[in-house]
Design an enzyme around this catalytic site. Sequence first.
Site, PDB file in Angstrom:
ATOM      1  N   ASP A   1      -8.787  94.900  33.256  1.00  0.00           N
ATOM      2  CA  ASP A   1      -8.218  94.726  31.920  1.00  0.00           C
ATOM      3  C   ASP A   1      -8.150  96.092  31.261  1.00  0.00           C
ATOM      4  OD1 ASP A   1      -7.446  93.475  29.428  1.00  0.00           O
ATOM      5  OD2 ASP A   1      -9.501  93.750  28.736  1.00  0.00           O
ATOM      6  N   SER A   2      -7.421  96.157  30.164  1.00  0.00           N
ATOM      7  CA  SER A   2      -7.369  97.387  29.382  1.00  0.00           C
ATOM      8  C   SER A   2      -8.737  97.733  28.795  1.00  0.00           C
ATOM      9  CB  SER A   2      -6.359  97.226  28.249  1.00  0.00           C
ATOM     10  OG  SER A   2      -6.675  96.080  27.482  1.00  0.00           O
TER      11      SER A   2
ATOM     12  N   CYS B   1      -5.387  90.794  31.933  1.00  0.00           N
ATOM     13  CA  CYS B   1      -4.848  91.411  30.722  1.00  0.00           C
ATOM     14  C   CYS B   1      -3.412  90.929  30.586  1.00  0.00           C
ATOM     15  CB  CYS B   1      -4.887  92.933  30.872  1.00  0.00           C
ATOM     16  SG  CYS B   1      -4.135  93.818  29.493  1.00  0.00           S
TER      17      CYS B   1
ATOM     18  N   GLU C   1     -12.725  91.620  18.098  1.00  0.00           N
ATOM     19  CA  GLU C   1     -13.771  92.576  18.489  1.00  0.00           C
ATOM     20  C   GLU C   1     -14.790  92.769  17.381  1.00  0.00           C
ATOM     21  OE1 GLU C   1     -12.555  96.176  20.385  1.00  0.00           O
ATOM     22  OE2 GLU C   1     -11.381  95.082  21.876  1.00  0.00           O
TER      23      GLU C   1
ATOM     24  N   CYS D   1      -3.140  86.741  24.857  1.00  0.00           N
ATOM     25  CA  CYS D   1      -3.915  87.982  24.749  1.00  0.00           C
ATOM     26  C   CYS D   1      -5.366  87.613  25.040  1.00  0.00           C
ATOM     27  CB  CYS D   1      -3.780  88.563  23.339  1.00  0.00           C
ATOM     28  SG  CYS D   1      -4.887  89.955  23.040  1.00  0.00           S
TER      29      CYS D   1
ATOM     30  N   HIS E   1      -8.009  88.425  23.827  1.00  0.00           N
ATOM     31  CA  HIS E   1      -8.899  88.283  22.668  1.00  0.00           C
ATOM     32  C   HIS E   1      -8.705  86.966  21.920  1.00  0.00           C
ATOM     33  CE1 HIS E   1      -9.285  92.467  23.557  1.00  0.00           C
ATOM     34  NE2 HIS E   1     -10.023  92.725  22.501  1.00  0.00           N
TER      35      HIS E   1
HETATM   36  N1  DGL Z   1      -6.269  92.881  26.954  1.00  0.00           N
HETATM   37  C1  DGL Z   1      -5.086  92.994  26.141  1.00  0.00           C
HETATM   38  C2  DGL Z   1      -4.184  91.777  26.387  1.00  0.00           C
HETATM   39  O1  DGL Z   1      -4.597  90.752  26.885  1.00  0.00           O
HETATM   40  C3  DGL Z   1      -5.419  93.129  24.673  1.00  0.00           C
HETATM   41  C4  DGL Z   1      -6.007  94.460  24.278  1.00  0.00           C
HETATM   42  C5  DGL Z   1      -5.025  95.615  24.422  1.00  0.00           C
HETATM   43  O2  DGL Z   1      -4.089  95.759  23.611  1.00  0.00           O
HETATM   44  O3  DGL Z   1      -5.192  96.405  25.347  1.00  0.00           O
HETATM   45  O4  DGL Z   1      -3.018  91.831  26.054  1.00  0.00           O
END
Ligand code: DGL
Length: 276
Positions: free
Chosen positions: A11-12, A74, A155, A187, A189
Amino acid sequence: MSAPIRIGVFDSGIGGLSVLRHLITELPEVHYIYLGDTARVPYGNKSVATIAHYAAQSATFLRSKGVDMIVVACNTVSSAALDIVEAIAHVPVVGMIEPAARAALELTRTRRIGVIGTRATIESDAYTLALYTHGGSERLTVVQHACPLLVALAEEGWLAHPATLAIIEEYLRPLLDETVDTIILGCTHFPLLADAIGQVAPVTLVDPGYWATRHVQRMLGSHATSEHRLPRTARVEYYVTDVPNNFAAVARQFLGFDIGQPHRLSLEEITPIVTQ
Ligand code: DGL
């Protein structure tokens, strides 16, 4: 006894832990290698070229770890760069988009589906494309909206804060105006905000991490567990490109338990891209 399957998950940043949580709950016997690019998060407001470059590096790292499968945990990478990951991985790759789109199509009663995600995810139209591709010939309405502020709110742990509810209301207005009955939480989150989102929009919510996990289970020929408990024993190696000072608390929020000290990788260690 044969060696356990090794699944690379990336993931990012920390958000992919919400996907890993489903994986280790449903497939506790797997050995996971998680990589979060915490030094360069967020990806959601970056260009496709940059996201693709970073994703290629993460895929290369996981490949070097000898994984049997990669889960792109992600939505932004799954939307913008799944093909690059597939080209590098040399093992099966599971992204977030297809499983969630198919689930939404099965769950909707009115065929009016909303999609929320980062700017990059929404601008890619990946979910809309997948929905129309698999949606058959009957009339289908897809309404999508970028909700970048929700990433920071999740977050921050403001999961039920009045400010969060007000922002969700503002973001979801275009979807509710179109009377969607199903929303894809596109997303990593957003599943953390599912209660708040459900309060504003009492519709069916689709968590891509859950449906991607079901897809992985099918690929591995494994059955859904009846336990649905986070196993304490799951074997996970955690790698991150930075350890921000709130890392432990945020990780606990996404995963449900403490992960201890992750392995810290320098960006140089994930830089070489191997394509052969
Ligand atoms: N993990 C990213 C997603 O699911 C969200 C966080 C980011 O912008 O890197 O899109």
